[in-house]
Design a protein around this motif. Structure first.
Motif, short mmCIF file in Angstrom:
data_model
loop_
_atom_site.label_atom_id
_atom_site.label_comp_id
_atom_site.label_asym_id
_atom_site.label_seq_id
_atom_site.Cartn_x
_atom_site.Cartn_y
_atom_site.Cartn_z
N ILE A 1 25.37 23.47 -37.83
CA ILE A 1 25.62 23.17 -36.42
C ILE A 1 24.40 22.47 -35.86
N PRO A 2 24.57 21.29 -35.23
CA PRO A 2 23.39 20.58 -34.70
C PRO A 2 22.69 21.40 -33.62
N THR A 3 21.38 21.22 -33.57
CA THR A 3 20.55 21.94 -32.61
C THR A 3 20.12 20.98 -31.50
N TYR A 4 20.38 21.37 -30.27
CA TYR A 4 19.98 20.58 -29.11
C TYR A 4 19.01 21.39 -28.25
N PRO A 5 18.17 20.71 -27.47
CA PRO A 5 17.25 21.45 -26.59
C PRO A 5 18.02 22.32 -25.61
N PRO A 6 17.50 23.51 -25.34
CA PRO A 6 18.18 24.38 -24.36
C PRO A 6 18.30 23.70 -23.01
N VAL A 7 19.41 23.95 -22.35
CA VAL A 7 19.71 23.36 -21.05
C VAL A 7 19.62 24.45 -19.99
N GLU A 8 19.02 24.09 -18.88
CA GLU A 8 18.93 25.05 -17.77
C GLU A 8 20.32 25.36 -17.22
N PRO A 9 20.52 26.60 -16.76
CA PRO A 9 21.83 26.94 -16.18
C PRO A 9 22.16 26.04 -15.01
N ALA A 10 23.44 25.82 -14.80
CA ALA A 10 23.89 24.96 -13.71
C ALA A 10 23.48 25.59 -12.38
N PRO A 11 22.96 24.79 -11.43
CA PRO A 11 22.57 25.35 -10.14
C PRO A 11 23.77 25.87 -9.38
N GLU A 12 23.56 26.98 -8.72
CA GLU A 12 24.65 27.58 -7.95
C GLU A 12 24.89 26.78 -6.67
N ALA A 13 26.13 26.74 -6.29
CA ALA A 13 26.49 26.03 -5.06
C ALA A 13 25.92 26.76 -3.86
N PRO A 14 25.43 26.02 -2.83
CA PRO A 14 24.87 26.68 -1.64
C PRO A 14 25.91 27.54 -0.94
N ALA A 15 25.43 28.62 -0.44
CA ALA A 15 26.34 29.55 0.23
C ALA A 15 26.88 28.95 1.51
N GLU A 16 28.15 29.05 1.71
CA GLU A 16 28.78 28.52 2.91
C GLU A 16 28.61 29.52 4.05
N PRO A 17 28.55 29.02 5.30
CA PRO A 17 28.43 29.95 6.43
C PRO A 17 29.63 30.87 6.52
N THR A 18 29.34 32.07 6.95
CA THR A 18 30.40 33.07 7.03
C THR A 18 31.36 32.72 8.15
N PRO A 19 32.64 32.55 7.86
CA PRO A 19 33.60 32.18 8.91
C PRO A 19 33.91 33.38 9.80
N ALA A 20 34.51 33.08 10.92
CA ALA A 20 34.89 34.14 11.84
C ALA A 20 35.99 34.98 11.23
N PRO A 21 36.02 36.27 11.56
CA PRO A 21 37.07 37.14 11.00
C PRO A 21 38.44 36.60 11.32
#
Length: 307
Positions: A158-178
């Motif tokens: 199996i070919p070896t590739y350099p480790p990749v950083e985890p995908a950045p998490e999406a920014p948290a969306e503002p909490t909507p009104a109830p």
């Protein structure tokens, strides 16, 4: 057993891996994120590689090579051949060269079938998945051209590739009104899919992993004890020394060792069945989308021997 190195669901869980697998699949004409297609591909290519190893050129080359190597050793058996010594040595050398050439040709054809085609693309996908932190549950030895026991680097690792950083998490969306509480039917249809859990490893499977490589000495030890007891009795009867009859005590010890080995064999067989059952549970979980961790060496060996 249909446990894949990594499932299509896990490959699709990372956008970067999914896009890379899609691009590689376009080159080779295979959807590597489709578990059914990958399972059929591996089964078909494994049969094709086994057929390559059974080609007439391989068997003929081995026979011709053996004939060339052993022909000189038969000359002393027939003194009449001394007059044709150089001719026979030349024939032996020619057979050795032809046999080696046939074996090299068969090996080259097998490597070409292993390293080319869709299998090469699948190994690329596995290397990319590993670089992105996705665990590979189990890689069949034949896929890398390794021996049945799984040793060695293999002809197509199996070919070896350099480790990749985890995908950045999406920014948290503002909490909507109830909002008003939705109905039960709406909640059931709008909820996101819950990740499939990996079945917990039973105690019997963990114990199997610890004891799979143990044992195997009871038969040999029992035979040695029995032979020692028989030898002591024979010596006592021949020489006339009564001390030798004490070796008879080794006979029941040999029987006890054999019984202990038989009991251990039954226990290991029961544990083996539990381990196979656990692997089947992992297969079902993987098919449902679970991220199966890398198997232990003992479970990998069990899986390879059961296929």
């Amino acid at each position: 057993m249909d446990l894949l190195p990594v499932s299509g669901t896990v490959l699709r869980s990372d956008t970067r891996v999914r896009e890379a697998a899609r691009d590689i699949g376009i080159r080779y004409g295979v959807d590597y994120t489709d578990d059914a297609a990958v399972t059929a591909l591996l089964a078909e290519r494994r049969k094709a590689l086994e057929a390559e190893q059974r080609r007439p050129a391989a068997w003929l080359g081995l026979l011709v090579l053996m004939a060339g190597l052993f022909l000189p050793f038969g000359l002393p058996l027939s003194p009449a051949l001394d007059a044709h010594l150089f001719a026979l040595l030349g024939a032996a050398a020619g057979l050795t060269v032809v046999g080696a050439a046939l074996l090299v040709h068969a090996r080259t054809q097998w490597k070409r079938a292993l390293r080319g085609g869709p299998l090469a693309g699948y190994r690329e996908v596995l290397g990319i998945a590993r670089a992105h932190g996705m665990p590979l549950a189990h890689i069949p030895p034949w896929l890398e051209g390794r021996t049945t026991s799984g040793g060695g680097k293999g002809a197509a690792p199996i070919p070896t590739y350099p480790p990749v950083e985890p995908a950045p998490e999406a920014p948290a969306e503002p909490t909507p009104a109830p909002a008003p509480s939705p109905s039960p039917s709406t909640t059931a249809t709008s909820s996101e899919p819950v990740p499939v859990p990996v079945p917990p490893k039973p105690w019997a499977v963990s114990y199997y992993e610890q004891t799979a490589d143990a044992g195997g000495w009871h038969d040999e030890t029992g035979c040695l004890l029995l032979l020692a007891g028989a030898g002591g009795v024979t010596w006592a009867a021949t020489v006339g020394t009564g001390v030798g009859y004490a070796a008879l005590l080794l006979v029941p010890l040999a029987v006890w060792v054999w019984l202990a080995g038989r009991r251990q064999g039954r226990e290991k067989e029961e544990l083996r069945e539990e381990a196979l059952k656990y692997v089947k549970e992992l297969e079902a979980a993987q098919a449902a989308g679970a991220r199966v961790p890398e198997l232990s060496p003992q479970l990998r060996a069990l899986l390879d021997g059961h296929r």
